[in-house]
Motif scaffolding. Structure first.
Motif, PDB file in Angstrom:
ATOM      1  N   GLN A 101      81.304  98.483  39.000  1.00 32.70           N
ATOM      2  CA  GLN A 101      82.154  99.496  39.527  1.00 32.70           C
ATOM      3  C   GLN A 101      81.371 100.276  40.534  1.00 32.70           C
ATOM      4  N   MET A 102      81.727 100.353  41.854  1.00 31.70           N
ATOM      5  CA  MET A 102      81.105 101.114  42.965  1.00 31.70           C
ATOM      6  C   MET A 102      81.822 101.932  43.692  1.00 31.70           C
ATOM      7  N   LEU A 103      81.204 102.922  44.104  1.00 32.86           N
ATOM      8  CA  LEU A 103      81.807 103.802  45.210  1.00 32.86           C
ATOM      9  C   LEU A 103      80.587 104.356  45.967  1.00 32.86           C
ATOM     10  N   THR A 104      80.883 104.986  47.053  1.00 34.84           N
ATOM     11  CA  THR A 104      79.979 105.641  47.807  1.00 34.84           C
ATOM     12  C   THR A 104      80.441 107.326  47.630  1.00 34.84           C
ATOM     13  N   ALA A 105      79.692 108.168  47.141  1.00 37.07           N
ATOM     14  CA  ALA A 105      79.897 109.676  47.219  1.00 37.07           C
ATOM     15  C   ALA A 105      78.992 110.437  47.904  1.00 37.07           C
ATOM     16  N   ASP A 106      79.630 111.447  48.634  1.00 37.81           N
ATOM     17  CA  ASP A 106      78.863 112.352  49.303  1.00 37.81           C
ATOM     18  C   ASP A 106      79.185 113.785  49.068  1.00 37.81           C
ATOM     19  N   GLY A 107      78.574 114.806  49.328  1.00 39.87           N
ATOM     20  CA  GLY A 107      78.773 116.092  49.135  1.00 39.87           C
ATOM     21  C   GLY A 107      79.188 116.413  47.689  1.00 39.87           C
ATOM     22  N   LYS A 108      80.220 117.460  47.576  1.00 39.04           N
ATOM     23  CA  LYS A 108      80.577 117.823  46.140  1.00 39.04           C
ATOM     24  C   LYS A 108      81.172 116.648  45.510  1.00 39.04           C
ATOM     25  N   ALA A 109      81.683 115.407  46.068  1.00 41.25           N
ATOM     26  CA  ALA A 109      82.228 114.406  45.344  1.00 41.25           C
ATOM     27  C   ALA A 109      81.091 113.740  44.304  1.00 41.25           C
ATOM     28  N   VAL A 110      79.680 114.189  44.647  1.00 39.63           N
ATOM     29  CA  VAL A 110      78.811 113.286  43.738  1.00 39.63           C
ATOM     30  C   VAL A 110      78.639 114.045  42.474  1.00 39.63           C
ATOM     31  N   ALA A 111      78.766 115.164  42.176  1.00 35.64           N
ATOM     32  CA  ALA A 111      78.673 115.935  40.833  1.00 35.64           C
ATOM     33  C   ALA A 111      80.186 115.729  40.156  1.00 35.64           C
ATOM     34  N   PHE A 112      81.283 115.443  40.948  1.00 32.77           N
ATOM     35  CA  PHE A 112      82.530 115.024  40.324  1.00 32.77           C
ATOM     36  C   PHE A 112      82.444 113.613  39.837  1.00 32.77           C
ATOM     37  N   TYR A 113      81.914 112.695  40.429  1.00 35.04           N
ATOM     38  CA  TYR A 113      81.706 111.208  39.944  1.00 35.04           C
ATOM     39  C   TYR A 113      80.482 111.261  38.708  1.00 35.04           C
ATOM     40  N   LYS A 114      79.744 111.967  38.840  1.00 34.82           N
ATOM     41  CA  LYS A 114      78.678 112.104  37.870  1.00 34.82           C
ATOM     42  C   LYS A 114      79.335 112.497  36.417  1.00 34.82           C
ATOM     43  N   LYS A 115      80.202 113.602  36.463  1.00 36.93           N
ATOM     44  CA  LYS A 115      80.861 113.846  35.485  1.00 36.93           C
ATOM     45  C   LYS A 115      81.760 112.814  34.861  1.00 36.93           C
ATOM     46  N   ASN A 116      82.499 112.183  35.602  1.00 41.71           N
ATOM     47  CA  ASN A 116      83.121 111.016  35.129  1.00 41.71           C
ATOM     48  C   ASN A 116      82.510 109.677  34.900  1.00 41.71           C
ATOM     49  N   GLY A 117      81.044 109.497  34.877  1.00 38.15           N
ATOM     50  CA  GLY A 117      80.516 108.648  34.282  1.00 38.15           C
ATOM     51  C   GLY A 117      79.928 107.732  35.311  1.00 38.15           C
ATOM     52  N   PHE A 118      79.862 107.874  36.585  1.00 38.62           N
ATOM     53  CA  PHE A 118      78.810 107.265  37.491  1.00 38.62           C
ATOM     54  C   PHE A 118      77.704 107.615  37.524  1.00 38.62           C
ATOM     55  N   GLU A 119      76.701 107.061  38.152  1.00 33.52           N
ATOM     56  CA  GLU A 119      75.282 107.324  38.246  1.00 33.52           C
ATOM     57  C   GLU A 119      74.879 106.729  39.481  1.00 33.52           C
ATOM     58  N   ARG A 120      73.913 107.234  40.146  1.00 37.77           N
ATOM     59  CA  ARG A 120      73.153 106.554  41.259  1.00 37.77           C
ATOM     60  C   ARG A 120      72.666 105.243  40.713  1.00 37.77           C
ATOM     61  N   ALA A 121      72.867 104.027  41.505  1.00 38.08           N
ATOM     62  CA  ALA A 121      72.350 102.805  41.249  1.00 38.08           C
ATOM     63  C   ALA A 121      71.035 102.393  41.386  1.00 38.08           C
ATOM     64  N   GLY A 122      70.133 103.062  40.628  1.00 35.42           N
ATOM     65  CA  GLY A 122      68.595 102.565  40.623  1.00 35.42           C
ATOM     66  C   GLY A 122      68.011 103.424  41.917  1.00 35.42           C
ATOM     67  N   ASN A 123      67.354 102.427  42.612  1.00 38.14           N
ATOM     68  CA  ASN A 123      66.868 103.119  43.947  1.00 38.14           C
ATOM     69  C   ASN A 123      67.419 102.806  45.180  1.00 38.14           C
ATOM     70  N   THR A 124      68.899 102.265  44.892  1.00 35.97           N
ATOM     71  CA  THR A 124      69.524 101.594  45.949  1.00 35.97           C
ATOM     72  C   THR A 124      69.670 102.772  47.143  1.00 35.97           C
ATOM     73  N   GLN A 125      70.057 102.190  48.442  1.00 36.76           N
ATOM     74  CA  GLN A 125      70.175 102.993  49.407  1.00 36.76           C
ATOM     75  C   GLN A 125      71.430 102.597  49.929  1.00 36.76           C
TER      76      GLN A 125
END
Length: 135
Positions: A101-125
């Motif tokens: 499951q993938m998405l692109t998050a920026d700004g305050k959305a990063v914290a929202f998605y982390k709270k909902n189980g998403f995490e940065r995909a390794g060292n991806t850019q």
């Protein structure tokens, strides 16, 4: 507040544009493409307060292994009230068993998605060819 989460595609372009413009998303500048893109997504989840569109999210998927969530928006005055989480939870009902499951998050959305189980995909850019301003 009485919020309804729906998979309806009976949605008015003007309501969509209010939502996108309120969040400053550049895709509102291409209304026909935005509307057609949303309606042709595999999944379109909307949030309503009575007959007022207050949020939406969509998913593009191969239907088996991979899903990408390009958009999740909530009207600014309704943010922080759990509506985005309701949309994510509805998506998870359908896609939680997918391999990726993938998405692109920026700004305050990063914290929202982390709270909902998403995490940065390794060292991806994140990379893209993009013609918008921000979203």
């Amino acid at each position: 507040m009485n919020i309804t989460i729906s998979e309806t595609r009976d949605i008015n372009l003007d309501d969509i544009l209010v939502l996108y413009k309120a969040n400053g998303w550049s895709s509102a500048e291409k209304p026909t493409q935005l509307y057609n893109g949303l309606l042709n997504s595999e999944t379109l989840i909307t949030a309503w307060e009575d007959k007022k569109l207050i949020g939406l999210g969509n998913a593009i998927s191969d239907g088996h292994l991979t899903v990408y969530y390009p958009h999740l928006l909530v009207l600014p005055e309704y943010q922080g009230k759990g509506i985005g989480k309701m949309i994510v939870d509805k998506m998870q009902e359908k896609y939680s068993h997918f391999h990726m499951q993938m998405l692109t998050a920026d700004g305050k959305a990063v914290a929202f998605y982390k709270k909902n189980g998403f995490e940065r995909a390794g060292n991806t850019q994140p990379m893209w060819i993009y013609q918008g301003n921000e979203h």
